[in-house]
Design a protein around this motif. Structure first.
Motif, PDB file in Angstrom:
ATOM      1  N   ALA A   8      48.921  53.280  70.912  1.00 35.38           N
ATOM      2  CA  ALA A   8      47.562  52.945  71.330  1.00 35.38           C
ATOM      3  C   ALA A   8      47.119  51.642  70.679  1.00 35.38           C
ATOM      4  CB  ALA A   8      46.601  54.068  70.968  1.00 35.38           C
ATOM      5  N   GLY A   9      47.554  51.400  69.460  1.00 39.47           N
ATOM      6  CA  GLY A   9      47.201  50.161  68.784  1.00 39.47           C
ATOM      7  C   GLY A   9      47.800  48.950  69.482  1.00 39.47           C
ATOM      8  N   ALA A  10      49.039  49.071  69.961  1.00 43.48           N
ATOM      9  CA  ALA A  10      49.686  47.963  70.653  1.00 43.48           C
ATOM     10  C   ALA A  10      48.944  47.607  71.934  1.00 43.48           C
ATOM     11  CB  ALA A  10      51.139  48.305  70.960  1.00 43.48           C
ATOM     12  N   ALA A  11      48.364  48.592  72.599  1.00 45.24           N
ATOM     13  CA  ALA A  11      47.641  48.335  73.834  1.00 45.24           C
ATOM     14  C   ALA A  11      46.367  47.531  73.574  1.00 45.24           C
ATOM     15  CB  ALA A  11      47.293  49.652  74.515  1.00 45.24           C
ATOM     16  N   ARG A  12      45.843  47.586  72.371  1.00 46.11           N
ATOM     17  CA  ARG A  12      44.615  46.864  72.050  1.00 46.11           C
ATOM     18  C   ARG A  12      44.862  45.492  71.460  1.00 46.11           C
ATOM     19  NH1 ARG A  12      42.824  52.002  70.067  1.00 46.11           N
ATOM     20  NH2 ARG A  12      43.394  51.325  67.988  1.00 46.11           N
ATOM     21  N   GLU A  13      46.107  45.143  71.217  1.00 48.16           N
ATOM     22  CA  GLU A  13      46.388  43.838  70.629  1.00 48.16           C
ATOM     23  C   GLU A  13      45.976  42.740  71.592  1.00 48.16           C
ATOM     24  OE1 GLU A  13      50.429  43.514  69.422  1.00 48.16           O
ATOM     25  OE2 GLU A  13      50.243  45.092  67.919  1.00 48.16           O
ATOM     26  N   GLY A  14      45.399  41.677  71.056  1.00 51.64           N
ATOM     27  CA  GLY A  14      44.950  40.559  71.882  1.00 51.64           C
ATOM     28  C   GLY A  14      46.100  39.663  72.295  1.00 51.64           C
ATOM     29  N   LYS A  15      45.850  38.903  73.330  1.00 54.90           N
ATOM     30  CA  LYS A  15      46.833  37.911  73.768  1.00 54.90           C
ATOM     31  C   LYS A  15      46.717  36.678  72.880  1.00 54.90           C
ATOM     32  CE  LYS A  15      46.016  39.223  78.553  1.00 54.90           C
ATOM     33  NZ  LYS A  15      45.420  38.757  79.789  1.00 54.90           N
ATOM     34  N   GLN A  16      47.780  35.943  72.803  1.00 57.89           N
ATOM     35  CA  GLN A  16      47.756  34.713  72.023  1.00 57.89           C
ATOM     36  C   GLN A  16      47.141  33.596  72.867  1.00 57.89           C
ATOM     37  OE1 GLN A  16      51.576  33.381  70.653  1.00 57.89           O
ATOM     38  NE2 GLN A  16      50.668  32.336  68.920  1.00 57.89           N
ATOM     39  N   THR A  17      46.292  32.815  72.242  1.00 59.44           N
ATOM     40  CA  THR A  17      45.651  31.687  72.913  1.00 59.44           C
ATOM     41  C   THR A  17      46.653  30.555  73.107  1.00 59.44           C
ATOM     42  OG1 THR A  17      43.548  32.245  71.896  1.00 59.44           O
ATOM     43  CG2 THR A  17      43.783  30.011  72.701  1.00 59.44           C
TER      44      THR A  17
END
Length: 70
Positions: A8-17
């Protein structure tokens, strides 16, 4: 304390700019006298405009990656 649900934590990780290059070195120099000349003012204005362009590029990249609201 470690996060207990890594999936579940991996699903909330942001994308890199997307990368935005660093701003160039400033070209303006301190004024020679008590009143800046037109050339000194114009050099400062060019630096400010270049920084504004970099900031806008960074904000656009952050919005595109979902790190900043539109």
């Amino acid at each position: 304390m470690a996060y207990l649900n890594p999936g579940a934590g991996a699903a909330r990780e942001g994308k890199q700019t997307a990368a935005v290059p660093n701003a160039a070195a400033a070209t303006a120099e301190p004024a020679e006298g008590s009143t800046p000349t037109k050339a000194e003012y114009d050099a400062l204005l060019d630096d400010v405009n270049a920084l504004r362009t970099k900031l806008n590029a960074l904000l656009t990249a952050m919005r595109a990656s979902g790190q900043l609201a539109s």
